[in-house]
Design an enzyme around this catalytic site. Structure first.
Site, PDB file in Angstrom:
ATOM      1  CE1 TYR A 144      -4.073   2.833   0.709  1.00 47.47           C
ATOM      2  CE2 TYR A 144      -2.509   3.306   2.603  1.00 47.47           C
ATOM      3  CZ  TYR A 144      -3.713   3.381   1.644  1.00 47.47           C
ATOM      4  OH  TYR A 144      -4.264   4.183   1.829  1.00 47.47           O
ATOM      5  CG  ASP A 239       5.962   3.610   0.557  1.00 45.90           C
ATOM      6  OD1 ASP A 239       6.228   4.157   1.920  1.00 45.90           O
ATOM      7  OD2 ASP A 239       4.799   4.083   0.027  1.00 45.90           O
ATOM      8  CE  LYS A 267       1.770   4.302   8.663  1.00 44.16           C
ATOM      9  NZ  LYS A 267       0.197   4.352   9.036  1.00 44.16           N
TER      10      LYS A 267
HETATM   11  C1  LIG Z   1       4.125   2.285   2.994  1.00 43.07           C
HETATM   12  C2  LIG Z   1       3.452   2.791   3.184  1.00 43.07           C
HETATM   13  N1  LIG Z   1       3.079   4.215   2.492  1.00 43.07           N
HETATM   14  C3  LIG Z   1       2.033   4.973   2.390  1.00 43.07           C
HETATM   15  C4  LIG Z   1       1.020   5.458   3.290  1.00 43.07           C
HETATM   16  C5  LIG Z   1       0.363   6.169   3.175  1.00 43.07           C
HETATM   17  O1  LIG Z   1       0.355   6.961   4.217  1.00 43.07           O
HETATM   18  P1  LIG Z   1      -0.553   7.855   4.736  1.00 43.07           P
HETATM   19  O2  LIG Z   1      -1.495   7.429   5.541  1.00 43.07           O
HETATM   20  O3  LIG Z   1      -0.307   9.334   5.877  1.00 43.07           O
HETATM   21  O4  LIG Z   1      -1.088   9.075   3.365  1.00 43.07           O
HETATM   22  C6  LIG Z   1       1.040   4.132   4.641  1.00 43.07           C
HETATM   23  C7  LIG Z   1      -0.379   3.752   5.183  1.00 43.07           C
HETATM   24  O5  LIG Z   1      -0.322   3.360   5.937  1.00 43.07           O
HETATM   25  C8  LIG Z   1       2.345   2.652   3.993  1.00 43.07           C
HETATM   26  O6  LIG Z   1       1.841   2.091   4.656  1.00 43.07           O
END
Ligand SMILES: Cc1ncc(COP(=O)(O)O)c(C=O)c1O
Length: 422
Positions: A144, A239, A267
């Site tokens: 994700y 990511d 985060k």
């Molecule tokens: C690996 C990863 N990338 C991107 C995101 C998106 O982040 P946000 O929820 O702050 O938009 C998340 C959210 O959980 C994530 O786990």
């Protein structure tokens, strides 16, 4: 357990907010529960508006590696708020945090701050396309990367419970340049690169996926991605919104000794405030406005309060013993947990301070494997843990987290609860 106030609050919330929540998994639909409304949180504990206390293994989806409301972070934030809360003009904490990011993630030669992981990924992908002049993005099933249109393809996290692997409302053309391949499948990626590698702008990957539950890279999978992308002049984007500052102070890239071209963070870097970042090689970042033609902007980007919380959080993580102390605790906990589930048809996938319990007898190395988890049994497990005042991530396709604030007493309580689960 009396949850009358939460139930009442939810009834009111659904009248004004779709599903009563501002992010779908919080509705607890996949575990047939009504959401908890939280009044306060401290250390490893949440308190709901009925006064029930829960030891927390979700930790705001991995944000609170120091536990909730860490006193040093709170002090720094209170002081910063006294100066003002947003200027829309540069301020010193932005450079200070960028320097810290660069120190711990040397691949991030230049960094730009945004407000969410979604924004960070969306911007990194745009930059990769701008730099390479190519369109294709390769991602992996069950990973994700936020909710930008073009990445909602076979996505994990809350999107895993969509009826199809795409979201409604996304025109087909928007995902036409996104290809999703099975994680850990070296052959599938090699084949794809043989056929279409020269069209690939970037491969984006959660180096240790946490959004299909925790799945570990096997057989030098990450190294393989690095090699293939280099050969094809494509970019590799890690990511690290979850793994950054979680697996080590330098994230998964430090642990696996792989240098991506671009990285996204979120985060932990915001210390509980809305902040995220993307960054990487200077020659790529040079394309970003105002230096270059790839546009990206944000009213609250680099917000001084969020930057301050991030700086103080990383300062705490920089104490020489932080990660070794945490590792000592987690190693003990995971060994005990593995013993406790040995005869229960449950698989423990874990690394450092994050883990998932999959309700299947077989090992889980991909999204297809993860989907074999017995979701009905997971529901019973979630309810069982909640009845023992333990809040785990409320979906079978998510990670759980430990923090420096979890004490042996709380961890023993978790172990006892799982022992009692049939
Ligand atoms: C690996 C990863 N990338 C991107 C995101 C998106 O982040 P946000 O929820 O702050 O938009 C998340 C959210 O959980 C994530 O786990």
């Amino acid at each position: 357990m009396n949850r009358t106030n939460s139930i009442q609050a939810y009834k009111e919330a659904v009248q004004y907010i779709p599903g009563g929540v501002n992010s779908p998994v919080r509705a607890l639909r996949s575990v047939d529960e009504s959401p908890l409304f939280i009044q306060k949180a401290r250390n490893a504990w949440l308190t709901d508006i009925d006064g029930n206390r829960y030891s927390d293994y979700c930790l705001s989806w991995g944000v609170f590696i120091l536990g909730h409301a860490h006193p040093a972070v709170n002090r720094a934030v209170h002081k910063a708020i006294g100066h003002g809360t947003s200027y829309g003009i540069p301020s010193l904490p932005e450079t200070e945090l960028a320097k810290l990011v660069n120190r711990h993630f040397p691949s991030m030669e230049k960094v730009r701050f945004v407000n969410s992981g979604t924004e960070a990924v969306m911007s990194a992908v745009r930059l990769a396309r701008g730099f390479t002049g190519r369109n294709l993005i390769v991602k992996f099933d069950g990973c994700y990367h936020g909710h930008a249109d073009h990445l909602l393809v076979s996505a994990g996290s809350g999107a895993a419970s969509l009826p199809t692997s795409f979201s409604a409302g996304v025109p087909k053309g928007f995902t036409a340049h996104t290809v999703s391949l099975p994680f850990n499948d070296r052959k599938a990626v090699s084949r794809f690169f043989r056929e279409r590698g020269k069209g690939v702008a970037a491969v984006i990957v959660e180096p240790v996926p946490a959004n299909m539950g925790v799945v570990l890279p096997q057989n030098d999978f990450l190294q393989h991605l690095r090699t293939l992308t280099k050969q094809a002049d494509s970019l590799l984007i890690f990511d690290e919104v979850i793994t950054g500052f979680r697996l080590s102070i330098g994230g998964a890239q430090q642990k696996w000794e792989i240098v991506p071209d671009l990285t996204t963070l979120g985060k932990i870097i915001g210390g509980g405030f809305p902040a995220a970042a993307f960054g990487g090689r200077s020659d790529i970042m040079a394309l970003l406005a105002p230096d270059g033609p790839v546009y990206q902007a944000g009213t609250l980007s680099g917000n001084p309060i969020a930057m301050t919380a991030g700086i103080e959080t990383i300062n705490q993580l920089s104490h020489p013993d932080f990660y070794t102390d945490l590792a000592q605790k987690t190693t003990w906990f995971f060994n005990a947990l593995a013993d406790d589930i040995a005869h229960k048809d449950i698989r423990l996938n874990q690394t450092d301070s994050m883990f998932t319990l999959f309700f299947t007898g077989e090992s889980v190395n991909s999204f297809a494997d993860a989907k074999r988890t017995d979701t009905e049994r997971f529901k019973r497990f979630f309810k069982h843990m909640l009845s023992r005042n333990i809040y785990i991530s409320p979906s079978p396709f998510e990670a759980n987290f430990l923090s420096s604030a979890h004490t042996e007493k709380e961890l023993c309580h978790f172990l006892k609860a799982i022992k009692d689960f049939e």
